[in-house]
Design a protein around this motif. Structure first.
Motif, PDB file in Angstrom:
ATOM      1  N   PHE A 199       0.833  -1.212   0.000  1.00 25.47           N
ATOM      2  CA  PHE A 199       0.000   0.000   0.000  1.00 25.47           C
ATOM      3  C   PHE A 199       0.861   1.253   0.000  1.00 25.47           C
ATOM      4  O   PHE A 199       0.621   2.191  -0.769  1.00 25.47           O
ATOM      5  N   LEU A 200       1.895   1.254   0.847  1.00 28.35           N
ATOM      6  CA  LEU A 200       2.715   2.456   0.983  1.00 28.35           C
ATOM      7  C   LEU A 200       3.504   2.743  -0.292  1.00 28.35           C
ATOM      8  O   LEU A 200       3.639   3.903  -0.698  1.00 28.35           O
ATOM      9  N   GLU A 201       4.003   1.682  -0.910  1.00 26.79           N
ATOM     10  CA  GLU A 201       4.770   1.885  -2.143  1.00 26.79           C
ATOM     11  C   GLU A 201       3.874   2.410  -3.258  1.00 26.79           C
ATOM     12  O   GLU A 201       4.273   3.308  -4.008  1.00 26.79           O
ATOM     13  N   ALA A 202       2.681   1.856  -3.340  1.00 26.20           N
ATOM     14  CA  ALA A 202       1.733   2.354  -4.347  1.00 26.20           C
ATOM     15  C   ALA A 202       1.446   3.827  -4.111  1.00 26.20           C
ATOM     16  O   ALA A 202       1.415   4.641  -5.041  1.00 26.20           O
ATOM     17  N   ARG A 203       1.288   4.169  -2.843  1.00 22.86           N
ATOM     18  CA  ARG A 203       0.964   5.552  -2.503  1.00 22.86           C
ATOM     19  C   ARG A 203       2.137   6.482  -2.861  1.00 22.86           C
ATOM     20  O   ARG A 203       1.919   7.586  -3.379  1.00 22.86           O
ATOM     21  N   GLU A 204       3.354   6.029  -2.587  1.00 24.53           N
ATOM     22  CA  GLU A 204       4.497   6.888  -2.877  1.00 24.53           C
ATOM     23  C   GLU A 204       4.737   7.013  -4.376  1.00 24.53           C
ATOM     24  O   GLU A 204       5.210   8.055  -4.851  1.00 24.53           O
ATOM     25  N   ALA A 205       4.420   5.938  -5.100  1.00 23.61           N
ATOM     26  CA  ALA A 205       4.601   5.988  -6.554  1.00 23.61           C
ATOM     27  C   ALA A 205       3.587   6.944  -7.184  1.00 23.61           C
ATOM     28  O   ALA A 205       3.941   7.768  -8.035  1.00 23.61           O
ATOM     29  N   GLY A 206       2.340   6.816  -6.738  1.00 16.13           N
ATOM     30  CA  GLY A 206       1.251   7.641  -7.322  1.00 16.13           C
ATOM     31  C   GLY A 206       1.335   9.057  -6.842  1.00 16.13           C
ATOM     32  O   GLY A 206       0.489   9.520  -6.166  1.00 16.13           O
TER      33      GLY A 206
END
Lengths: 229, 229
Positions: A222-229
């Motif tokens: 979740f966190l990686e997706a959030r940082e990517a987006g």
DNA sequence: TGCCAGGATATTGGATCCAATCTATCACCG
DNA sequence: CGGTGATAGATTGGATCCAATATCCTGGCA
């Protein structure tokens, strides 16, 4: 006033429990950060905090130093402290630490666990089943884990474990705030408890490792997706 | 003057490296406690420390709070801080934490270790061979371990690991001060390094666990005997 | 129009001062 | 003679004050 909002409620009740003002400020701020009352990245202005706590800046400063040592606040010289940021890297870090500490705590605790301990763990699972409030859920989950580790007879190990359980909880709340909360099945907890009842240390340790590892993986995804987006 | 003795030497050199006085005091005191310059149980009088550091009591107070959060000092409200005591229970605690953290750090680091890292570890072993100074020995040992963990890519895990390596070192120095120092064989380090070179994670992790566990056992045996007598 | 310099302002860092609390000593009483 | 209570000294805890540093805005210049 950004910080003040939810904080003043916490301030009101807990004062008399503590012997020194610093202790009081530290405990309250810590809880506020861990429960998300103060958001990651929020500047912690000394004067502002002093006013909401009704004290001078000095105990605030001492409290902030302690929070820094616990990695709950970041200090920038001459620019002040901010609430520790949330990042995928740090989330993975906390997960790895939990995966190291919790099996060790469980292995040491297992031989000493009493029937009462195991029954209490069972009750906590029952309470978690269908718990709708994510905050309460986090607390129950934490108490479940700590109940299983309680007989390790290693206060320092346990304190460190609880500290990182709390840190993980902070991350979970953050995720819930973004994605919404959906109660999880208690099956994993149940099989873990069963292994503990059976006194099967190897299986129990393997299960906590997996359990913690999976939770950490979901979180970092979740966190990686959030940082990517 | 009890504290002043060895401390003032540390004070003299390190001042300009730090940006704030608090930082400077904290780092110096931490080193002094960890290296045994200030003995366990020594009262840390604020006024006295302020004078030897040549500063006011305030940065001393903030530094003491940080040391408390790192379990290097114990606070007693209105009675002051003392240097953390040394006890068999706490030694066992530190050992258990190391046995949990270090295999995890190694497992994460192993795939990323470079030939240069392994060569450096080899050099450190060579330096340790026949090192006569226990203080230098502790530092080399710590650097050897941290070199193997360095590629874990988990700053928080590594910081926690190093913190407990330092704490263990403090205990070792204490033991050496009581029993005298006798250089140990580097065989265990060598086979561990060999497993790392071979990329055999399971063996390497098992070896560190055993290595750390044995060290902890020896230490607690000494401490328990001392507390009994 | 954009960039650099300089000063005003806000905020932290450090020093000093006062109040609260603990400890040790000594007198007094049982 | 031993124990208990009061009191003085020492030491920490907390508040206030001053200095140092960073940020932000504004104005001048290329």
């Amino acid at each position: 006033m950004a910080v003040n909002d939810g904080l003043s409620r916490l301030v009101a009740r807990a004062r008399p429990r503590h012997r020194t003002t610093t202790e009081f400020v530290e405990a309250t701020l810590r809880e506020a950060i861990l429960t998300g009352v103060i958001a990651p990245g929020t500047p912690l202005r000394q004067e502002e905090l002093a006013e909401t706590f009704g004290v001078s800046r000095m105990p605030v400063r001492e409290a902030l130093r302690q929070l820094e040592a616990r990695a709950l606040a970041e200090f920038h010289p001459h620019r002040g402290a901010v609430v520790a940021e949330i990042s995928a890297a740090d989330g993975a870090d906390i997960g790895a630490i939990r995966m190291a500490l919790e099996p060790m705590a469980l292995r040491l605790s297992l031989p000493g666990l009493t029937a009462a301990d195991l029954d209490q763990a069972e009750e906590l699972i029952a309470e978690m089943d269908g718990e709708a409030d994510p905050g309460r859920m986090g607390e129950l989950n934490r108490r479940f884990h700590m109940t299983l580790y309680a007989r390790a007879g290693r206060p320092r190990l346990l304190a460190l474990t609880e500290q990182h359980l709390l840190a993980a909880d902070r991350y979970l709340r953050f995720q819930f705030a973004a994605l919404g909360y959906r109660p999880r099945s208690q099956d994993e907890h149940r099989v873990l408890l069963a292994a503990c009842r059976a006194g099967d240390a190897d299986t129990a340790c393997r299960l906590v490792t997996e359990h913690v590892g999976q939770a950490a993986e979901q979180l970092t995804a979740f966190l990686e997706a959030r940082e990517a987006g």
